[in-house]
Design an enzyme around this catalytic site. Structure first.
Site, mmCIF file in Angstrom:
data_model
loop_
_atom_site.group_PDB
_atom_site.id
_atom_site.type_symbol
_atom_site.label_atom_id
_atom_site.label_comp_id
_atom_site.label_asym_id
_atom_site.label_seq_id
_atom_site.Cartn_x
_atom_site.Cartn_y
_atom_site.Cartn_z
ATOM 1 N N LEU A 68 0.826 -1.207 0.000
ATOM 2 C CA LEU A 68 0.000 0.000 0.000
ATOM 3 C C LEU A 68 0.866 1.266 0.000
ATOM 4 O O LEU A 68 0.345 2.371 -0.086
ATOM 5 C CB LEU A 68 -0.927 0.017 1.227
ATOM 6 C CG LEU A 68 -2.042 -1.023 1.250
ATOM 7 C CD1 LEU A 68 -2.873 -0.874 2.512
ATOM 8 C CD2 LEU A 68 -2.938 -0.884 0.028
ATOM 9 N N GLY A 69 2.169 1.077 0.143
ATOM 10 C CA GLY A 69 3.048 2.251 0.142
ATOM 11 C C GLY A 69 3.348 2.763 1.535
ATOM 12 O O GLY A 69 3.405 3.969 1.768
ATOM 13 N N LYS A 70 3.577 1.808 2.447
ATOM 14 C CA LYS A 70 3.895 2.200 3.818
ATOM 15 C C LYS A 70 5.205 2.972 3.884
ATOM 16 O O LYS A 70 5.341 3.924 4.650
ATOM 17 C CB LYS A 70 4.030 0.924 4.651
ATOM 18 C CG LYS A 70 3.401 1.043 6.002
ATOM 19 C CD LYS A 70 3.549 -0.240 6.798
ATOM 20 C CE LYS A 70 3.357 -1.489 6.006
ATOM 21 N NZ LYS A 70 4.314 -2.540 6.283
ATOM 22 N N LYS A 93 -15.578 1.062 0.608
ATOM 23 C CA LYS A 93 -15.896 0.246 1.777
ATOM 24 C C LYS A 93 -14.912 0.492 2.917
ATOM 25 O O LYS A 93 -13.695 0.369 2.740
ATOM 26 C CB LYS A 93 -15.857 -1.243 1.376
ATOM 27 C CG LYS A 93 -17.002 -1.614 0.444
ATOM 28 C CD LYS A 93 -18.315 -1.509 1.196
ATOM 29 C CE LYS A 93 -19.499 -1.876 0.335
ATOM 30 N NZ LYS A 93 -20.774 -1.567 1.017
ATOM 31 N N GLN A 147 -11.855 -1.116 9.298
ATOM 32 C CA GLN A 147 -12.350 -1.407 10.647
ATOM 33 C C GLN A 147 -11.744 -2.712 11.171
ATOM 34 O O GLN A 147 -11.304 -2.802 12.316
ATOM 35 C CB GLN A 147 -13.877 -1.562 10.643
ATOM 36 C CG GLN A 147 -14.633 -0.295 10.276
ATOM 37 C CD GLN A 147 -16.132 -0.579 10.140
ATOM 38 O OE1 GLN A 147 -16.675 -1.397 10.870
ATOM 39 N NE2 GLN A 147 -16.793 0.097 9.220
ATOM 40 N N CYS A 172 26.958 -0.303 -13.578
ATOM 41 C CA CYS A 172 27.446 -1.585 -13.050
ATOM 42 C C CYS A 172 27.426 -2.648 -14.160
ATOM 43 O O CYS A 172 28.274 -2.608 -15.037
ATOM 44 C CB CYS A 172 26.663 -1.995 -11.818
ATOM 45 S SG CYS A 172 27.663 -2.984 -10.717
ATOM 46 N N HIS A 227 27.076 2.506 -8.277
ATOM 47 C CA HIS A 227 25.629 2.771 -8.387
ATOM 48 C C HIS A 227 25.291 4.203 -7.974
ATOM 49 O O HIS A 227 24.918 4.442 -6.820
ATOM 50 C CB HIS A 227 24.850 1.792 -7.510
ATOM 51 C CG HIS A 227 24.862 0.398 -8.031
ATOM 52 N ND1 HIS A 227 23.941 -0.060 -8.950
ATOM 53 C CD2 HIS A 227 25.702 -0.632 -7.783
ATOM 54 C CE1 HIS A 227 24.205 -1.322 -9.233
ATOM 55 N NE2 HIS A 227 25.270 -1.692 -8.545
ATOM 56 N N GLU A 284 22.741 5.855 -8.585
ATOM 57 C CA GLU A 284 21.308 6.067 -8.308
ATOM 58 C C GLU A 284 20.980 6.107 -6.819
ATOM 59 O O GLU A 284 20.002 6.722 -6.416
ATOM 60 C CB GLU A 284 20.460 4.985 -9.008
ATOM 61 C CG GLU A 284 20.573 3.576 -8.441
ATOM 62 C CD GLU A 284 21.694 2.736 -9.053
ATOM 63 O OE1 GLU A 284 22.675 3.329 -9.569
ATOM 64 O OE2 GLU A 284 21.611 1.500 -9.007
HETATM 65 N N1 GLN Z 1 26.862 -9.027 -11.986
HETATM 66 C C1 GLN Z 1 27.847 -8.000 -12.044
HETATM 67 C C2 GLN Z 1 28.884 -8.143 -10.952
HETATM 68 O O1 GLN Z 1 28.676 -8.835 -9.998
HETATM 69 C C3 GLN Z 1 27.200 -6.633 -11.978
HETATM 70 C C4 GLN Z 1 26.542 -6.374 -10.671
HETATM 71 C C5 GLN Z 1 25.615 -5.213 -10.722
HETATM 72 O O2 GLN Z 1 25.225 -4.756 -11.797
HETATM 73 N N2 GLN Z 1 25.205 -4.713 -9.588
HETATM 74 O O3 GLN Z 1 29.936 -7.545 -11.020
#
Ligand code: GLN
Length: 539
Positions: free
Chosen positions: A15-17, A187, A192, A387, A513, A515
């Protein structure tokens, strides 16, 4: 006294807790309160590191290298709180600690039980974060759905909290669902019932967040309040929104969620709130008109949450670039079926202005990724490899430019004549380093006069890692001789950290990474520049 808010969920999962907890936290932070988050996951796995993306969605990596639930990503994106492995716990970890203590004889011969030993361990982990002098409010999100067998020890620990530290120091927020049935009627019964289950476990919620497809009317709120014994004004409509999840703090604030929470917790001196940053993000989103299509080529694209942080980072960058990005998910296994039919590939990538290949594990779908990367390199389409996406860039270049036929990663094949990506111990012929994953923060030194240096404008950067395989050092010269640019290394230059294509609009691959570090108010520069390049390419 430090304050605690427990967030539970009822009726059903998903539900997006996490977003609800994050939004509440962000509102308190906008009131200058110093907050912390803890996620308690009832599963027995010690961490989600080894769970399939199909089961669990994204594994979020903290700066200190913990593999955690993706809700920790929400906490970091919605606030400025620091997160480490201590901000997440699982049943597996709790039991592991208790059993370890038992083996060490530290319970002095007593019978070790769920209450008090497991619940005490849960509470001590929460106190370890919440009782720090630089914390005002700790939000503890309990995973799963109230009534599940698995989560009972966590709910019980939450119940004991109020008993232990006093009524005005603990608040309970419960997220439920108000479903629509045939005929367009909404509902309240499931809500409830779910509150009833919570009360049977000893917890009377102070605030209800009710998920629904439309905003709850006052009469629905009143009805829910009456049946659940929650104050009328503390029944909050958590309805679907059409803009962005970053509007949720504003939706909650309009209904006084943050005000009610600080009143319940008897917090003084937090009357002023500054929401300008959230308003800025939502307005930028609403005002952007240009649409840029970016393809995400991976093998888990049918699941929404697998690439959560990547999709969020693209969104943050779209705000920074004043565009709306439409993320088109392309299944790399489908690409494989097409084979090398250029025209078919062209059709799939029609209208796409930038391509991103995210991280991943295992051989499946890799051939399709290589095809996609060849296509974007040859057609000068902005490319961002993260990666695995960087490793694919290396393999593709080796095969199609250097002429290393069947070049591969040893993750996917052990009889490639050119293992351009391999384990470090395979490279130096020793088992010394073990096959363990490189996790969490480490530094990268960027080379001047590269695209990536232009992006960061810094010589040394710190990013989070989660991988095992590396660019094989013995091929460095062959790649450089063929024009491939190695643009970043670990500080001792022992490992390659980033690469780029020569003579290409924007083709960057990174072994880490980025991100995980992007936030709506501070978008990651690599994503900002990738979306910018895609936007320019869209013209
Ligand atoms: N499978 C690759 C590795 O282990 C890339 C891992 C990933 O993309 N997070 O190096």
């Amino acid at each position: 006294m430090n304050k605690y808010i427990f967030v539970t969920g009822g009726v059903c999962s998903s539900l997006g807790k996490g977003i609800a907890a994050s939004s509440l936290g962000s509102l308190l932070e906008c009131r200058k309160l110093r907050i912390r988050f803890i996620k308690a996951d009832p599963y027995i796995n010690v961490d989600p590191g080894t769970m399939s993306p199909y089961q669990h969605g994204e594994v979020y990596v903290t700066a200190d290298g913990a593999e955690t639930d993706l809700d920790l990503g929400n906490y970091e994106r919605f606030s400025s709180v620091p997160l480490t492995r201590a901000n997440s716990m699982t049943t597996g970890q709790v039991y592991q600690t208790v059993i370890q203590k038992e083996r060490e004889g530290r319970y002095l011969g007593r019978t070790v039980q769920v209450i008090p030993h497991i619940t005490d361990e849960i509470k001590s982990r929460i106190f370890a974060i919440g009782e720090s002098p630089d914390v005002d409010v700790t939000i503890v999100e309990i995973g799963g759905t109230v009534g599940d067998i698995e989560s009972i020890p966590f709910i019980e620990a939450a119940r004991q909290f109020r008993h232990d530290i006093g009524r005005e120091n603990v608040a309970y927020v419960h997220l439920t669902l108000v479903p629509e049935v045939a005929g367009g009627e909404f509902k309240t019964k499931p809500t409830q019932h779910s509150v009833k289950v919570l009360r049977e476990l000893g917890i009377q919620p102070d605030i209800l967040l009710c998920r629904a497809t439309v905003e709850l009317t006052d009469s629905m709120k009143k009805k829910i309040a009456l049946f659940t014994n929650v104050d009328d004004n503390a029944v909050i409509s958590a309805h679907d929104i059409t803009t962005t999840i970053y509007e949720i703090p504003l939706v909650y604030h309009k209904q006084n969620l943050d005000k009610i929470a600080i009143e319940k917790l008897n917090i003084k001196n937090a009357d002023n709130i500054d929401l300008s940053q959230w308003e800025g993000v939502v307005n930028s989103f609403k005002n952007a008109t240009q649409i840029v299509k970016i393809a995400l080529v991976g093998k888990y694209i049918h699941l929404n949450d697998t690439y959560k942080s990547i999709v969020e980072a693209i969104f943050h960058a779209s705000i920074a670039n004043n565009v709306k990005v439409e993320v088109i998910k392309i299944d790399s296994e489908e690409l494989e079926k097409i084979g090398n039919d250029e025209n078919e590939i062209k059709k799939i990538f029609k209208g796409i202005s930038g391509v991103l290949v995210p991280g991943g594990f295992g051989q499946r779908g890799v051939t399709g990724m290589i095809q996609a990367v060849k296509y974007v390199r040859e057609n000068n389409i902005p490319y961002f490899g993260i990666c695995l996406g960087m490793q694919i860039m290396v393999i593709e270049y080796a095969r199609n430019i250097i002429g290393f036929e069947k070049a591969n990663s040893t993750e996917f094949s052990h009889d490639s004549p050119y293992p351009v990506i391999s384990l470090l111990e395979e490279q130096i012929d020793t088992k010394l380093y073990g096959g363990t994953m490189k996790l969490g923060n480490s530094d990268t030194k960027l080379i001047h006069d590269t695209k990536i240096f232009d992006v960061y404008k810094e010589e040394v950067i710190t990013e989070r890692h989660r991988h095992r395989y590396e660019f094989s050092n013995k091929y460095r010269d062959a790649f450089k001789d063929a024009g491939f640019i190695i643009s970043g290394y670990t500080l001792d230059e022992s490992l390659v950290e980033s690469v780029e294509w020569p003579d290409h609009k924007w083709g960057i691959g990174v072994q880490y990474h980025p991100e995980f570090k992007s936030k709506p108010f501070s978008p990651h520069p690599l994503f900002v520049q990738f979306v910018k390049a895609s936007k320019e390419n869209a013209k």
